[in-house]
Enzyme design. Structure first.
Site, short mmCIF file in Angstrom:
data_model
loop_
_atom_site.label_atom_id
_atom_site.label_comp_id
_atom_site.label_asym_id
_atom_site.label_seq_id
_atom_site.Cartn_x
_atom_site.Cartn_y
_atom_site.Cartn_z
N ASN A 169 -7.25 -5.32 -3.50
CA ASN A 169 -8.38 -4.66 -2.85
C ASN A 169 -9.20 -3.96 -3.93
O ASN A 169 -8.78 -2.93 -4.45
CB ASN A 169 -7.86 -3.66 -1.81
CG ASN A 169 -8.99 -2.87 -1.18
OD1 ASN A 169 -10.17 -3.17 -1.39
ND2 ASN A 169 -8.63 -1.85 -0.41
N GLU A 211 0.29 0.93 4.41
CA GLU A 211 -0.21 1.72 3.28
C GLU A 211 -0.17 3.20 3.66
O GLU A 211 -1.08 3.69 4.34
CB GLU A 211 -1.65 1.34 2.95
CG GLU A 211 -1.82 -0.11 2.55
CD GLU A 211 -3.08 -0.30 1.71
OE1 GLU A 211 -2.93 -0.76 0.57
OE2 GLU A 211 -4.18 0.01 2.18
N GLU A 221 -9.34 4.04 4.26
CA GLU A 221 -10.64 4.59 3.83
C GLU A 221 -11.71 4.31 4.88
O GLU A 221 -12.60 5.13 5.10
CB GLU A 221 -11.01 4.02 2.45
CG GLU A 221 -10.16 4.65 1.35
CD GLU A 221 -9.89 3.75 0.15
OE1 GLU A 221 -10.60 2.75 -0.03
OE2 GLU A 221 -8.94 4.07 -0.60
N SER A 271 -0.33 2.80 -4.63
CA SER A 271 0.13 3.05 -6.00
C SER A 271 1.15 2.03 -6.50
O SER A 271 2.08 2.38 -7.24
CB SER A 271 0.68 4.48 -6.13
OG SER A 271 -0.35 5.42 -5.90
N LYS A 317 -12.04 -2.51 -3.59
CA LYS A 317 -12.84 -1.38 -3.08
C LYS A 317 -14.27 -1.49 -3.61
O LYS A 317 -14.80 -2.58 -3.71
CB LYS A 317 -12.15 -0.06 -3.44
CG LYS A 317 -10.67 -0.08 -3.01
CD LYS A 317 -9.97 1.23 -3.06
CE LYS A 317 -8.53 1.04 -2.57
NZ LYS A 317 -7.78 2.27 -2.44
N GLY A 329 -4.00 5.62 -4.19
CA GLY A 329 -4.80 6.17 -5.28
C GLY A 329 -4.28 7.49 -5.83
O GLY A 329 -4.96 8.18 -6.58
N HIS A 372 -8.65 -0.49 6.92
CA HIS A 372 -8.13 0.24 5.75
C HIS A 372 -8.29 1.74 6.01
O HIS A 372 -9.24 2.17 6.65
CB HIS A 372 -8.90 -0.17 4.49
CG HIS A 372 -8.26 0.36 3.24
ND1 HIS A 372 -8.48 1.65 2.80
CD2 HIS A 372 -7.40 -0.20 2.37
CE1 HIS A 372 -7.78 1.84 1.69
NE2 HIS A 372 -7.11 0.73 1.41
P1 13P Z 1 -3.93 1.98 -4.98
O1 13P Z 1 -3.11 0.79 -5.37
O2 13P Z 1 -5.04 2.28 -5.95
O3 13P Z 1 -3.09 3.18 -4.62
O4 13P Z 1 -4.71 1.57 -3.62
C1 13P Z 1 -3.98 1.03 -2.57
C2 13P Z 1 -4.93 0.52 -1.56
O5 13P Z 1 -5.64 1.27 -0.92
C3 13P Z 1 -5.02 -0.94 -1.37
O6 13P Z 1 -5.72 -1.25 -0.20
#
Ligand code: 13P
Length: 240
Positions: free
Chosen positions: A8, A163, A95, A204, A10, A169, A93
């Protein structure tokens, strides 16, 4: 079952950076021990599509609207992504849920649309730190799955990503025990709802924790954010 390693991206990478990434990635992609799926931002889908032509590497959009066309300024169509060669759409997601106010009802409509187009929804679920600490994880995941899959077709392909919001993150990866326990719960909830789907872990994931996580029960692969932006780190994760 074959693992799935999903990236992903983003809101990172330009079309030029997307092309450069894939030029280098294609050299090492044969090391992957499962299917590879990339989710570039919508404006980079065409660059991804062109770069990945003739390869087995798959891609998809990070979001879509719940209708294929109409007066919906600023939205993206799953049909357009499909026409570009996408096979997946990421839905729900954290976010999207937290920053853009997506509800489980909106997510349910998107999942249904994506399946009706013959694309695979990659439905993301996960609890916040507060919800985990107050021991509400099971109930939250059950609600997200129940409502998010309310209009889904049990006979059509579906992938779920667990997740935990507190692990995204932050560098705070869930422990192997937490992943084992929660993925087993997610599998049980899905079965109770009549679904069977690969369950990816996200939050992560890095080259140094991937091997430990992939060996946990009901972990069918990863959804990787930060560590998927570099060829080296992502292929290390995808070759565990
Ligand atoms: P990170 O791997 O940067 O923690 O992000 C995970 C994520 O949101 C994947 O969709």
């Amino acid at each position: 079952m074959k693992k799935i390693f999903a990236a992903n991206w983003k809101l990172f990478k330009t079309p030029q950076e997307t092309r450069a990434f894939f030029q280098a990635f294609k050299e090492v992609a044969n090391k992957a021990t499962g299917d590879l799926v990339f989710f570039p931002s919508a404006l980079c889908l065409e660059a991804a599509s062109n770069s990945l032509q003739g390869t087995k590497i798959q891609f998809g959009a990070q979001n879509c609207f719940s209708q294929v066309q109409g007066a919906f300024t600023g939205e993206n169509s799953a049909q357009t992504a499909k026409d570009m060669g996408a096979q997946y759409i990421l839905i729900g997601h954290s976010e999207r849920r937290q920053i853009f106010g997506e509800t489980d009802a909106m997510i349910a409509d998107k999942v249904a649309l994506v399946q009706s187009l013959g694309l695979i929804p990659l439905l993301c679920i996960g609890e916040t730190l507060n919800e985990r600490e107050s021991k509400h994880t099971y109930r939250i995941l059950e609600t997200q799955l129940q409502l998010g899959l309310a209009k889904a077709d049990k006979a059509k392909p579906l992938v779920v990503a667990y997740e935990p919001v507190w692990a995204i993150g932050t560098g705070k990866v869930a422990t192997q025990e937490q992943v084992a326990e929660t993925h087993t719960d997610v599998q049980t909830i899905l079965k109770g709802l009549g679904f069977s789907a690969p369950i990816l872990y996200g939050g992560s994931v890095k080259p140094d924790n991937a091997a430990g996580l992939i060996s946990q029960p009901h972990v069918s692969g990863f959804l990787v954010g930060g560590a998927s932006l570099e060829v080296d780190s992502f292929i290390k994760i995808a070759s565990v």
